[in-house]
Motif scaffolding. Structure first.
Motif, PDB file in Angstrom:
ATOM      1  N   ARG A 163       7.096   7.062   2.165  1.00  0.00           N
ATOM      2  CA  ARG A 163       7.004   7.572   3.530  1.00  0.00           C
ATOM      3  C   ARG A 163       6.193   6.608   4.396  1.00  0.00           C
ATOM      4  NH1 ARG A 163       8.900  12.726   3.518  1.00  0.00           N
ATOM      5  NH2 ARG A 163       8.766  13.889   1.536  1.00  0.00           N
ATOM      6  N   ALA A 164       6.643   6.465   5.659  1.00  0.00           N
ATOM      7  CA  ALA A 164       5.930   5.616   6.616  1.00  0.00           C
ATOM      8  C   ALA A 164       6.232   6.165   8.010  1.00  0.00           C
ATOM      9  CB  ALA A 164       6.349   4.157   6.482  1.00  0.00           C
ATOM     10  N   ARG A 165       5.774   5.465   9.018  1.00  0.00           N
ATOM     11  CA  ARG A 165       6.010   5.911  10.385  1.00  0.00           C
ATOM     12  C   ARG A 165       6.273   4.708  11.282  1.00  0.00           C
ATOM     13  NH1 ARG A 165       1.933   9.128  14.489  1.00  0.00           N
ATOM     14  NH2 ARG A 165       1.013   7.053  14.710  1.00  0.00           N
ATOM     15  N   ALA A 166       7.236   4.873  12.168  1.00  0.00           N
ATOM     16  CA  ALA A 166       7.520   3.860  13.185  1.00  0.00           C
ATOM     17  C   ALA A 166       7.040   4.397  14.530  1.00  0.00           C
ATOM     18  CB  ALA A 166       9.014   3.551  13.256  1.00  0.00           C
ATOM     19  N   GLU A 167       6.273   3.617  15.230  1.00  0.00           N
ATOM     20  CA  GLU A 167       5.782   4.055  16.545  1.00  0.00           C
ATOM     21  C   GLU A 167       6.926   4.141  17.544  1.00  0.00           C
ATOM     22  OE1 GLU A 167       2.838   5.235  17.089  1.00  0.00           O
ATOM     23  OE2 GLU A 167       2.287   4.808  15.016  1.00  0.00           O
ATOM     24  N   ALA A 186       0.815  -1.220   0.000  1.00  0.00           N
ATOM     25  CA  ALA A 186       0.000   0.000   0.000  1.00  0.00           C
ATOM     26  C   ALA A 186       0.849   1.271   0.000  1.00  0.00           C
ATOM     27  CB  ALA A 186      -0.930   0.009   1.214  1.00  0.00           C
ATOM     28  N   LEU A 187       2.172   1.143   0.054  1.00  0.00           N
ATOM     29  CA  LEU A 187       3.042   2.315   0.118  1.00  0.00           C
ATOM     30  C   LEU A 187       3.192   2.960  -1.254  1.00  0.00           C
ATOM     31  CD1 LEU A 187       5.882   0.991   2.472  1.00  0.00           C
ATOM     32  CD2 LEU A 187       3.951   2.455   3.073  1.00  0.00           C
ATOM     33  N   ASN A 188       3.426   4.268  -1.237  1.00  0.00           N
ATOM     34  CA  ASN A 188       3.612   5.034  -2.463  1.00  0.00           C
ATOM     35  C   ASN A 188       5.090   5.400  -2.604  1.00  0.00           C
ATOM     36  OD1 ASN A 188       3.271   6.614  -4.747  1.00  0.00           O
ATOM     37  ND2 ASN A 188       2.640   8.426  -3.567  1.00  0.00           N
ATOM     38  N   PHE A 189       5.795   4.716  -3.498  1.00  0.00           N
ATOM     39  CA  PHE A 189       7.225   4.955  -3.675  1.00  0.00           C
ATOM     40  C   PHE A 189       7.420   6.126  -4.636  1.00  0.00           C
ATOM     41  CE2 PHE A 189       6.879   0.585  -2.294  1.00  0.00           C
ATOM     42  CZ  PHE A 189       7.920   0.469  -1.379  1.00  0.00           C
ATOM     43  N   ALA A 190       7.454   7.320  -4.049  1.00  0.00           N
ATOM     44  CA  ALA A 190       7.519   8.529  -4.872  1.00  0.00           C
ATOM     45  C   ALA A 190       8.485   9.572  -4.315  1.00  0.00           C
ATOM     46  CB  ALA A 190       6.132   9.152  -5.007  1.00  0.00           C
ATOM     47  N   ALA A 217      12.705   1.969   1.340  1.00  0.00           N
ATOM     48  CA  ALA A 217      13.304   1.976   0.007  1.00  0.00           C
ATOM     49  C   ALA A 217      12.565   1.007  -0.908  1.00  0.00           C
ATOM     50  CB  ALA A 217      14.777   1.609   0.093  1.00  0.00           C
ATOM     51  N   GLN A 218      12.537   1.340  -2.184  1.00  0.00           N
ATOM     52  CA  GLN A 218      11.879   0.444  -3.120  1.00  0.00           C
ATOM     53  C   GLN A 218      12.648  -0.874  -3.218  1.00  0.00           C
ATOM     54  OE1 GLN A 218      11.737   2.012  -7.086  1.00  0.00           O
ATOM     55  NE2 GLN A 218      13.947   2.193  -7.303  1.00  0.00           N
TER      56      GLN A 218
END
Length: 237
Positions: free
Chosen positions: A184-188, A166-170, A205-206
């Protein structure tokens, strides 16, 4: 006579509960309005006197039995007090054992004032690497002070529970292999030994663009400092 063992177990449970309260209230410095050292002394002294008095009254043992019981309870009390007094040293020993048994485990040390340092070792590749916990999942990372963000490989991102599909590699990023894109993502939480931070933004990273996950400056920049000592990097909380 049959009630004595149950009574002793109750007292031991109270003593263990008191020790747990001391550990939980270590940062606060007080328990039930008493300084922790005073509370520990009152707890152990009161329970010891209660046990000895109850034992003598209830069973009327011989002098030898009284002496033996006193010795046993003194040993228990002294062992628990010693464990509390040397709690930081015991934490350091446990950390050293873990670092020796699990390759890549960072070595955490806490001093008497609660200051934490974590030591990361240089590997055969010439880089500083450590076994991090990202969202409570183990990830082998390379410390990269030249990277502004923490970057995970697709495999590590999937391992910590991110929905990679579901990630957008842009997001364009520069690596040792050239320019690529990341998502972009997030680590708690991100933790290196006893030093933890979160939530923090991260990049993924892709596929095939990164050989190993990187610990970047969005984590390192939150530290009070870090320095390199030969083959070791010391992080200060």
């Amino acid at each position: 006579m049959r009630r004595s063992p149950k009574f002793l177990w109750i007292v031991l449970a109270v003593l263990a509960t008191g020790l747990l309260l001391l550990i939980l209230n270590d940062d606060a410095g007080s328990t039930f309005g008493f300084e922790n050292d005073q509370f520990a002394s009152l707890l152990t002294s009161g329970l010891l006197v209660t046990v000895l008095a109850a034992g003598i009254v209830a069973s009327r043992p011989s002098f030898g039995e009284v002496t033996r019981n006193i010795a046993i309870w003194l040993f228990i009390v002294l062992a628990m007090l010693t464990g509390y007094s040397y709690r930081y040293e015991l934490q350091d020993v446990a950390s050293r054992v873990t670092a020796g048994l699990v390759p890549g485990s960072p070595l955490s040390v806490t001093d008497s004032e609660g200051n934490v340092t974590v030591t990361v070792e240089k590997t055969g590749s010439g880089h500083f690497e450590a076994r991090a916990l990202i969202d409570n999942k183990p990830v082998q990372v390379m410390v990269d002070t030249g990277a502004s963000m923490t970057v995970l490989t697709v495999e590590d991102a999937r391992a910590i529970g991110l929905d990679v599909e579901a990630l957008n590699f842009a997001v364009p990023v520069s690596t040792a292999n050239g320019v690529t894109v990341a998502a972009r993502a997030r680590a708690e939480t991100i933790a290196i030994g006893a030093i933890g931070r979160g939530p923090l933004p991260i990049l993924v990273a892709q596929p095939g663009a990164l050989g190993q996950s990187l610990l970047g400056m969005n984590f390192m920049g939150t530290l009070s400092g870090y320095d390199v000592r030969g083959d070791r990097m010391v992080l200060r909380d």
